[in-house]
Design an enzyme around this catalytic site. Structure first.
Site, PDB file in Angstrom:
ATOM      1  N   CYS A 121       0.810  -1.228   0.000  1.00 58.06           N
ATOM      2  CA  CYS A 121       0.000   0.000   0.000  1.00 58.06           C
ATOM      3  C   CYS A 121       0.837   1.268   0.000  1.00 58.06           C
ATOM      4  O   CYS A 121       0.329   2.353  -0.287  1.00 58.06           O
ATOM      5  CB  CYS A 121      -0.947  -0.004   1.193  1.00 58.06           C
ATOM      6  SG  CYS A 121      -1.925  -1.493   1.284  1.00 58.06           S
ATOM      7  N   HIS A 161      -3.508   6.767   2.510  1.00 56.32           N
ATOM      8  CA  HIS A 161      -3.886   5.442   2.013  1.00 56.32           C
ATOM      9  C   HIS A 161      -5.285   5.127   2.535  1.00 56.32           C
ATOM     10  O   HIS A 161      -5.625   5.431   3.681  1.00 56.32           O
ATOM     11  CB  HIS A 161      -2.875   4.392   2.487  1.00 56.32           C
ATOM     12  CG  HIS A 161      -3.326   3.005   2.143  1.00 56.32           C
ATOM     13  ND1 HIS A 161      -3.704   2.664   0.867  1.00 56.32           N
ATOM     14  CD2 HIS A 161      -3.499   1.887   2.895  1.00 56.32           C
ATOM     15  CE1 HIS A 161      -4.077   1.400   0.856  1.00 56.32           C
ATOM     16  NE2 HIS A 161      -3.970   0.910   2.067  1.00 56.32           N
ATOM     17  N   ASN A 171      -9.988  -0.753  -0.453  1.00 55.61           N
ATOM     18  CA  ASN A 171      -8.532  -0.645  -0.377  1.00 55.61           C
ATOM     19  C   ASN A 171      -7.929  -1.196  -1.672  1.00 55.61           C
ATOM     20  O   ASN A 171      -8.007  -2.393  -1.927  1.00 55.61           O
ATOM     21  CB  ASN A 171      -8.067  -1.446   0.846  1.00 55.61           C
ATOM     22  CG  ASN A 171      -6.558  -1.424   1.041  1.00 55.61           C
ATOM     23  OD1 ASN A 171      -5.809  -0.976   0.170  1.00 55.61           O
ATOM     24  ND2 ASN A 171      -6.105  -1.908   2.188  1.00 55.61           N
TER      25      ASN A 171
HETATM   26  O1  UT7 Z   1      -3.838  -1.823   3.621  1.00 56.47           O
HETATM   27  C1  UT7 Z   1      -3.209  -1.776   4.866  1.00 56.47           C
HETATM   28  C2  UT7 Z   1      -3.323  -3.001   5.647  1.00 56.47           C
HETATM   29  N1  UT7 Z   1      -4.624  -3.279   6.204  1.00 56.47           N
HETATM   30  C3  UT7 Z   1      -5.125  -2.615   7.255  1.00 56.47           C
HETATM   31  O2  UT7 Z   1      -4.603  -1.637   7.701  1.00 56.47           O
HETATM   32  C4  UT7 Z   1      -6.385  -3.167   7.893  1.00 56.47           C
HETATM   33  C5  UT7 Z   1      -6.492  -2.722   9.327  1.00 56.47           C
HETATM   34  N2  UT7 Z   1      -7.580  -3.321  10.037  1.00 56.47           N
HETATM   35  C6  UT7 Z   1      -8.883  -2.996   9.864  1.00 56.47           C
HETATM   36  O3  UT7 Z   1      -9.225  -2.187   9.021  1.00 56.47           O
HETATM   37  C7  UT7 Z   1      -9.914  -3.647  10.762  1.00 56.47           C
HETATM   38  O4  UT7 Z   1      -9.262  -4.322  11.826  1.00 56.47           O
HETATM   39  C8  UT7 Z   1     -10.843  -4.648  10.011  1.00 56.47           C
HETATM   40  C9  UT7 Z   1     -11.805  -3.870   9.104  1.00 56.47           C
HETATM   41  C10 UT7 Z   1     -10.046  -5.619   9.191  1.00 56.47           C
HETATM   42  C11 UT7 Z   1     -11.699  -5.412  11.033  1.00 56.47           C
HETATM   43  O5  UT7 Z   1     -12.451  -4.520  11.847  1.00 56.47           O
HETATM   44  P1  UT7 Z   1     -12.495  -4.708  13.429  1.00 56.47           P
HETATM   45  O6  UT7 Z   1     -13.380  -3.664  13.966  1.00 56.47           O
HETATM   46  O7  UT7 Z   1     -11.064  -4.751  13.917  1.00 56.47           O
HETATM   47  O8  UT7 Z   1     -13.228  -6.100  13.585  1.00 56.47           O
HETATM   48  P2  UT7 Z   1     -12.693  -7.457  14.236  1.00 56.47           P
HETATM   49  O9  UT7 Z   1     -11.665  -8.088  13.383  1.00 56.47           O
HETATM   50  O10 UT7 Z   1     -12.369  -7.196  15.682  1.00 56.47           O
HETATM   51  O11 UT7 Z   1     -14.007  -8.318  14.210  1.00 56.47           O
HETATM   52  C12 UT7 Z   1     -15.137  -7.985  15.025  1.00 56.47           C
HETATM   53  C13 UT7 Z   1     -16.222  -8.996  14.744  1.00 56.47           C
HETATM   54  C14 UT7 Z   1     -15.740 -10.436  14.893  1.00 56.47           C
HETATM   55  O12 UT7 Z   1     -16.806 -11.195  15.437  1.00 56.47           O
HETATM   56  P3  UT7 Z   1     -16.810 -11.539  17.006  1.00 56.47           P
HETATM   57  O13 UT7 Z   1     -15.546 -12.308  17.264  1.00 56.47           O
HETATM   58  O14 UT7 Z   1     -16.859 -10.223  17.729  1.00 56.47           O
HETATM   59  O15 UT7 Z   1     -18.076 -12.350  17.161  1.00 56.47           O
HETATM   60  C15 UT7 Z   1     -15.509 -10.876  13.452  1.00 56.47           C
HETATM   61  O16 UT7 Z   1     -15.640 -12.276  13.284  1.00 56.47           O
HETATM   62  O17 UT7 Z   1     -16.695  -8.874  13.391  1.00 56.47           O
HETATM   63  C16 UT7 Z   1     -16.611 -10.145  12.748  1.00 56.47           C
HETATM   64  N3  UT7 Z   1     -16.349  -9.900  11.328  1.00 56.47           N
HETATM   65  C17 UT7 Z   1     -17.341  -9.668  10.449  1.00 56.47           C
HETATM   66  N4  UT7 Z   1     -18.681  -9.609  10.580  1.00 56.47           N
HETATM   67  C18 UT7 Z   1     -19.396  -9.325   9.482  1.00 56.47           C
HETATM   68  C19 UT7 Z   1     -15.162  -9.838  10.689  1.00 56.47           C
HETATM   69  N5  UT7 Z   1     -15.354  -9.567   9.386  1.00 56.47           N
HETATM   70  C20 UT7 Z   1     -16.688  -9.459   9.222  1.00 56.47           C
HETATM   71  C21 UT7 Z   1     -17.502  -9.173   8.100  1.00 56.47           C
HETATM   72  N6  UT7 Z   1     -18.837  -9.120   8.284  1.00 56.47           N
HETATM   73  N7  UT7 Z   1     -16.996  -8.938   6.874  1.00 56.47           N
END
Ligand code: UT7
Length: 326
Positions: free
Chosen positions: A113, A253, A283
């Site tokens: 990125c 980004h 992204n």
């Molecule tokens: O390009 C540069 C590199 N990438 C990044 O910088 C990405 C950085 N990270 C992020 O943007 C965020 O961490 C994400 C968007 C990837 C995830 O968001 P989050 O708020 O950190 O969610 P999480 O991973 O803590 O997941 C929360 C919940 C989980 O369920 P439980 O364990 O609370 O029951 C996940 O299983 O959301 C669930 N979950 C989803 N639910 C619906 C994860 N993905 C999804 C989804 N739809 N697509």
């Protein structure tokens, strides 16, 4: 004294839009979750036969037209990509052929990125040293081929696209400061596990034991992204001898709108000064900043003479920032 600046801009976005509602039918997710956690509404997906080199060529051609330059006047082509058509030849060499830029040297840069900013900074050095007169810098990704479309934690985040610019000598200002860094020790946080050179020599080995899909630890990356982008902005402004109050626009980004808001808060820069288009494209890895910059300039948001900070973070881990006097 020579300065290096932007002579032209171009983009190319595949026609197909993949909406959150379509994703609801593919994996266990909702439009509400994707919007509220990331800010993404839809993303573009390249056609099945469409290659990264083709996205790059379209964007490059538009940038040349915008600069009023012929392909023969380009003597350097750098393509930032982590989704090349194949291991080699490079995407840059394919673009050179497609455009007929026969005088250009050509190579790819792999900085995920942050690739556009790494490529921009490299091209600037070529122009300043006199090794190149006009450099075509392209960031192009067909990241959809690296995504496991059954993994809801990654597949909702990414999209395909390309952006390009021509960098050449300008009378004053242009790209006035650069700050690039890497944290190789944290590379495992985001990776593709297909075996490359770490696979031992074995004539009987089956091809590719693992599927080439992006895996990432989102929560950890989120924190590093906010801290490293904020640090890069502070550092590059110090190098330019400017303060945050001097900044007219930040073009970051586009990985997650919540990351962008957190960076703005940490830096105490009003969110209105931060250009965001993640809702439309998700992204696009290296291509994100190049497309955002194009839209910010062509929509009239960024005006001549304004101070613009470009800032990136991505797999590697790599980060960086540039200050541009537009
Ligand atoms: O390009 C540069 C590199 N990438 C990044 O910088 C990405 C950085 N990270 C992020 O943007 C965020 O961490 C994400 C968007 C990837 C995830 O968001 P989050 O708020 O950190 O969610 P999480 O991973 O803590 O997941 C929360 C919940 C989980 O369920 P439980 O364990 O609370 O029951 C996940 O299983 O959301 C669930 N979950 C989803 N639910 C619906 C994860 N993905 C999804 C989804 N739809 N697509």
């Amino acid at each position: 004294m020579v300065h290096a600046g932007f002579l032209g801009l171009g983009i190319y976005l595949p026609q197909k839009k993949l909406t959150n509602f379509e994703l609801e039918k593919m994996v266990d997710t909702t439009d509400e979750w994707i919007r509220s956690r990331t800010g993404i509404v839809e993303r573009r997906i390249a056609a099945p036969g469409e290659k990264t080199s083709e996205l790059a060529t379209h964007a490059g051609r538009e940038a040349l037209k915008d600069a009023g330059l012929d392909a023969k006047s380009i003597d350097l082509i750098i393509v930032a990509t982590i989704s090349p058509d194949s291991n080699f030849p490079s995407v840059a060499c394919k673009v050179q052929k497609n455009l007929g830029a026969t005088r250009a040297i050509a190579f790819d840069i792999s900085a995920a990125c942050s690739g556009f900013l790494y490529a921009l900074t490299t091209a600037k050095q070529y122009v300043l040293s006199g090794m190149a007169q006009n450099a075509l810098v392209i960031a192009a990704e067909k990241i959809s081929t690296l995504i496991d479309w059954k993994d809801r934690s990654t597949c909702v985040l990414f999209g395909d696209g390309a952006g390009a610019c021509v960098i050449g000598p300008v009378k004053k200002d242009g790209i006035i400061a650069d700050y690039m860094l890497a944290y190789g020790d944290q590379g495992d946080l985001m990776r593709v596990d297909v075996e490359g050179s770490r696979s031992p020599f074995d004539p009987d080995k089956e091809q590719f034991g693992k599927l080439p899909f992006v895996v990432m630890q989102g929560k950890e990356l989120f924190k590093v992204a906010v801290n490293s982008m904020a640090e890069a902005v502070e550092a590059v402004l110090a190098k330019a001898n400017l303060s945050k109050k001097d900044v007219d626009w930040v073009v970051p980004h586009q990985a997650n709108d919540r990351i962008i808001s957190a960076v703005a808060k940490k830096l105490e820069i009003p969110k209105e000064k931060i250009f965001v288009n993640i809702d439309k494209y998700g992204n696009m890895s290296a291509a994100s900043i190049s497309v955002a910059l194009y839209e910010a300039v062509k929509s009239g948001a960024i005006k001549k003479g304004q101070t613009v900070v470009l800032v990136a973070f991505g797999a590697g881990l790599v980060a960086g920032a540039n200050v541009v006097k537009w």
